[in-house]
Enzyme design. Structure first.
Site, PDB file in Angstrom:
ATOM      1  N   HIS A 234      12.336  89.054  36.523  1.00 27.89           N
ATOM      2  CA  HIS A 234      13.050  88.596  35.158  1.00 27.89           C
ATOM      3  C   HIS A 234      11.874  87.616  34.607  1.00 27.89           C
ATOM      4  O   HIS A 234      11.986  86.588  35.137  1.00 27.89           O
ATOM      5  CB  HIS A 234      14.240  87.689  35.674  1.00 27.89           C
ATOM      6  CG  HIS A 234      14.493  87.057  34.132  1.00 27.89           C
ATOM      7  ND1 HIS A 234      16.465  87.596  33.625  1.00 27.89           N
ATOM      8  CD2 HIS A 234      14.202  86.885  33.296  1.00 27.89           C
ATOM      9  CE1 HIS A 234      16.560  87.296  32.981  1.00 27.89           C
ATOM     10  NE2 HIS A 234      15.920  86.591  32.435  1.00 27.89           N
TER      11      HIS A 234
ATOM     12  N   HIS B 192      10.083  86.898  30.378  1.00 25.70           N
ATOM     13  CA  HIS B 192      10.213  86.410  29.082  1.00 25.70           C
ATOM     14  C   HIS B 192       8.163  87.038  28.849  1.00 25.70           C
ATOM     15  O   HIS B 192       7.724  85.379  29.045  1.00 25.70           O
ATOM     16  CB  HIS B 192      10.399  85.938  28.124  1.00 25.70           C
ATOM     17  CG  HIS B 192      11.881  85.846  28.214  1.00 25.70           C
ATOM     18  ND1 HIS B 192      13.172  86.826  27.818  1.00 25.70           N
ATOM     19  CD2 HIS B 192      13.026  85.292  29.581  1.00 25.70           C
ATOM     20  CE1 HIS B 192      13.922  86.555  28.188  1.00 25.70           C
ATOM     21  NE2 HIS B 192      14.489  85.387  29.494  1.00 25.70           N
TER      22      HIS B 192
ATOM     23  N   LYS C 155      18.859  95.569  29.752  1.00 23.39           N
ATOM     24  CA  LYS C 155      19.126  94.794  29.404  1.00 23.39           C
ATOM     25  C   LYS C 155      20.207  94.701  28.686  1.00 23.39           C
ATOM     26  O   LYS C 155      20.199  94.711  27.947  1.00 23.39           O
ATOM     27  CB  LYS C 155      18.065  93.831  29.197  1.00 23.39           C
ATOM     28  CG  LYS C 155      18.439  92.277  28.803  1.00 23.39           C
ATOM     29  CD  LYS C 155      18.661  91.254  30.806  1.00 23.39           C
ATOM     30  CE  LYS C 155      19.539  90.280  30.384  1.00 23.39           C
ATOM     31  NZ  LYS C 155      18.320  89.021  29.958  1.00 23.39           N
TER      32      LYS C 155
ATOM     33  N   HIS D 231      22.760  89.007  31.504  1.00 22.00           N
ATOM     34  CA  HIS D 231      23.535  87.526  30.963  1.00 22.00           C
ATOM     35  C   HIS D 231      25.092  87.033  31.386  1.00 22.00           C
ATOM     36  O   HIS D 231      25.613  88.188  30.169  1.00 22.00           O
ATOM     37  CB  HIS D 231      22.135  87.736  29.893  1.00 22.00           C
ATOM     38  CG  HIS D 231      22.244  86.297  28.918  1.00 22.00           C
ATOM     39  ND1 HIS D 231      21.496  85.355  28.976  1.00 22.00           N
ATOM     40  CD2 HIS D 231      23.773  85.340  28.704  1.00 22.00           C
ATOM     41  CE1 HIS D 231      21.794  83.913  29.349  1.00 22.00           C
ATOM     42  NE2 HIS D 231      22.677  84.097  28.932  1.00 22.00           N
TER      43      HIS D 231
ATOM     44  N   HIS E 263      19.502  85.373  36.086  1.00 26.13           N
ATOM     45  CA  HIS E 263      19.758  83.844  36.555  1.00 26.13           C
ATOM     46  C   HIS E 263      20.957  83.210  36.795  1.00 26.13           C
ATOM     47  O   HIS E 263      21.265  81.945  36.283  1.00 26.13           O
ATOM     48  CB  HIS E 263      19.088  83.448  35.514  1.00 26.13           C
ATOM     49  CG  HIS E 263      19.337  83.911  33.882  1.00 26.13           C
ATOM     50  ND1 HIS E 263      21.002  84.502  33.376  1.00 26.13           N
ATOM     51  CD2 HIS E 263      18.499  84.765  33.306  1.00 26.13           C
ATOM     52  CE1 HIS E 263      21.244  84.526  32.490  1.00 26.13           C
ATOM     53  NE2 HIS E 263      20.103  85.169  32.082  1.00 26.13           N
TER      54      HIS E 263
ATOM     55  N   ASP F 155      13.050  83.718  34.952  1.00 25.03           N
ATOM     56  CA  ASP F 155      13.761  83.481  33.563  1.00 25.03           C
ATOM     57  C   ASP F 155      12.330  82.557  32.877  1.00 25.03           C
ATOM     58  O   ASP F 155      12.414  82.057  31.792  1.00 25.03           O
ATOM     59  CB  ASP F 155      14.837  83.148  34.103  1.00 25.03           C
ATOM     60  CG  ASP F 155      15.514  82.885  32.202  1.00 25.03           C
ATOM     61  OD1 ASP F 155      14.729  84.216  31.313  1.00 25.03           O
ATOM     62  OD2 ASP F 155      15.601  82.764  31.871  1.00 25.03           O
TER      63      ASP F 155
HETATM   64  O1  DOR Z   1      17.000  79.545  28.856  1.00 23.83           O
HETATM   65  C1  DOR Z   1      16.670  80.988  28.029  1.00 23.83           C
HETATM   66  N1  DOR Z   1      15.781  81.662  27.373  1.00 23.83           N
HETATM   67  N2  DOR Z   1      17.731  82.320  27.868  1.00 23.83           N
HETATM   68  C2  DOR Z   1      17.945  83.006  28.106  1.00 23.83           C
HETATM   69  O2  DOR Z   1      18.509  83.608  28.436  1.00 23.83           O
HETATM   70  C3  DOR Z   1      16.723  83.954  27.422  1.00 23.83           C
HETATM   71  C4  DOR Z   1      15.367  83.504  27.422  1.00 23.83           C
HETATM   72  C5  DOR Z   1      14.561  83.446  25.949  1.00 23.83           C
HETATM   73  O3  DOR Z   1      14.009  84.175  26.237  1.00 23.83           O
HETATM   74  O4  DOR Z   1      14.111  82.169  25.790  1.00 23.83           O
HETATM   75 ZN    ZN Z   2      15.843  85.768  30.874  1.00 29.53          ZN
END
Ligand code: DOR
Ligand code: ZN
Length: 346
Positions: free
Chosen positions: A14, A16, A100, A137, A175, A248
């Site tokens: 996971h 980003h 997702k 999520h 998460h 995450d």
């Molecule tokens: O804290 C988070 N940041 N939770 C999420 O689900 C998305 C992520 C983000 O994309 O910044």
């Molecule tokens: Zn995430």
């Protein structure tokens, strides 16, 4: 005392990466620690087509430093109107590894998310048929529900019904932050997986207010009480096949975190394996680290485990507080207050 540990190369289920300059800065940190990563699709606009995912995958691969063997695994962003055929084609062509689901409004860039599970019934049926996992999520979005209860309510109000309607659909509870989630996952069969972040193993909700308000410890789902952190640590370090590593890691420019209305996300990519190792060491469970980081994830996804190994060494390490992006903006790196005492051997 064990001072070094060698495990099969791990994966991060996971992450980003964002896009543009942020992507250029973020990708190398993950690629240096992990062999593969599941890449979240919450860009603006979100990744909803095979072509968009393929192009995004190419941009990620271009940002991997020379000599590093790293494979991004792409996801599609589930919307109320997405075409099931597009997802099936993406799976068939080896572009989509998973899909997702963000409940609309739950978190960063989730406005295009699903407003009602009933609207995606045909899509979930198709995913179940072709074996495409659904990544959740898991928070309800009703503003009346207390932010600390949103995960538990999601399990009661959405997840139990979803699992009953699609028993063969592979589902990952992403998460997890509560004992409720851990207990629920433990009550389920092998179609249910669960990722746990490094930061939720380290901080509880009180830490967010330690000495003042700490915007860089704000993420969603928000950290919960200590009893929940303890349940997450027990689950992660148990070796149980349903639990695996997903950081995450979610970089944001510092000015967007330190603001009137700071956004959610913790950037943990530079310190992830060090933090996980420290947690497993504290729990006396270093022998379970490889299962959590390198074996259980591929097992769930039906992929081969990685070749090669990584070695971590007990050592006091300095972690850069901030990382600069190509545009000069900076993001804050997650570090336990007590410091880090494991490093990755070069
Ligand atoms: O804290 C988070 N940041 N939770 C999420 O689900 C998305 C992520 C983000 O994309 O910044
Ligand atoms: Zn995430």
């Amino acid at each position: 005392m064990t001072d070094t540990i060698t495990i099969r190369r791990p994966d991060d289920w996971h992450v980003h990466f964002r896009d543009g300059a942020m992507l250029q800065s973020a990708v190398p940190f993950t690629a240096r620690q992990f062999r593969r990563a599941i890449v979240m699709p919450n860009l603006v606009p979100p990744v909803t087509t095979v072509d968009a995912a393929r192009a995004y995958r190419d941009r990620i691969s271009m940002a991997v430093p020379d000599g590093i063997d790293f494979e991004p695994l792409m996801t599609a962003y589930l919307t109320d109107t997405i075409d099931a055929g597009e997802l099936a084609r993406g799976a068939e062509e080896g572009v989509f590894t998973a899909v997702k689901l963000y409940p609309a409004g739950a978190t960063t860039n989730s406005d295009s998310g699903v407003t009602d599970l009933k609207k995606v019934t045909d899509v979930l049926e198709c995913m179940q048929a072709v074996g495409l996992p659904l990544l959740l999520h898991g928070e309800v979005t009703d503003p009346e529900v207390d932010i600390f209860d949103r995960e538990a309510r999601f399990i009661e109000q959405k997840l139990i019904g979803l699992r009953a309607d699609f028993p063969e659909l592979k589902v990952v509870f992403e998460h997890a932050t509560t004992k409720d989630a851990v207990d629920y996952v433990l009550s389920q069969d092998s179609h249910m997986g669960c990722t746990i972040t490094a930061h939720h193993l380290v901080i509880n909700r009180t830490d967010i207010f330690k000495g003042g308000i700490r915007p860089h410890l704000y993420c969603l789902p928000i950290a919960k009480r200590e009893v929940h952190r303890q349940a997450l640590r027990a689950a992660a370090t148990s070796g149980d096949k349903r639990f695996f590593l997903g950081t995450d890691t979610a970089p944001h420019p510092v000015h967007e975190k330190e603001s009137d209305c700071g956004c959610a996300g913790i950037f943990s990519a530079p310190t992830a394996m060090q933090v996980y190792t420290q947690v497993f060491d504290e729990a006396g469970a270093l022998d379970k680290l490889e299962a959590f980081a390198s074996i259980n994830g591929p097992g769930f996804y039906g992929l081969a485990v990685n070749e090669g190994t990584v070695t971590l060494v007990r050592d006091v390490v300095e972690v850069p507080e901030r990382v600069e992006t190509a545009e000069g903006e900076i993001v804050m790196v997650f570090r336990p207050d007590a410091g880090l005492n494991w490093r990755i051997m070069a």
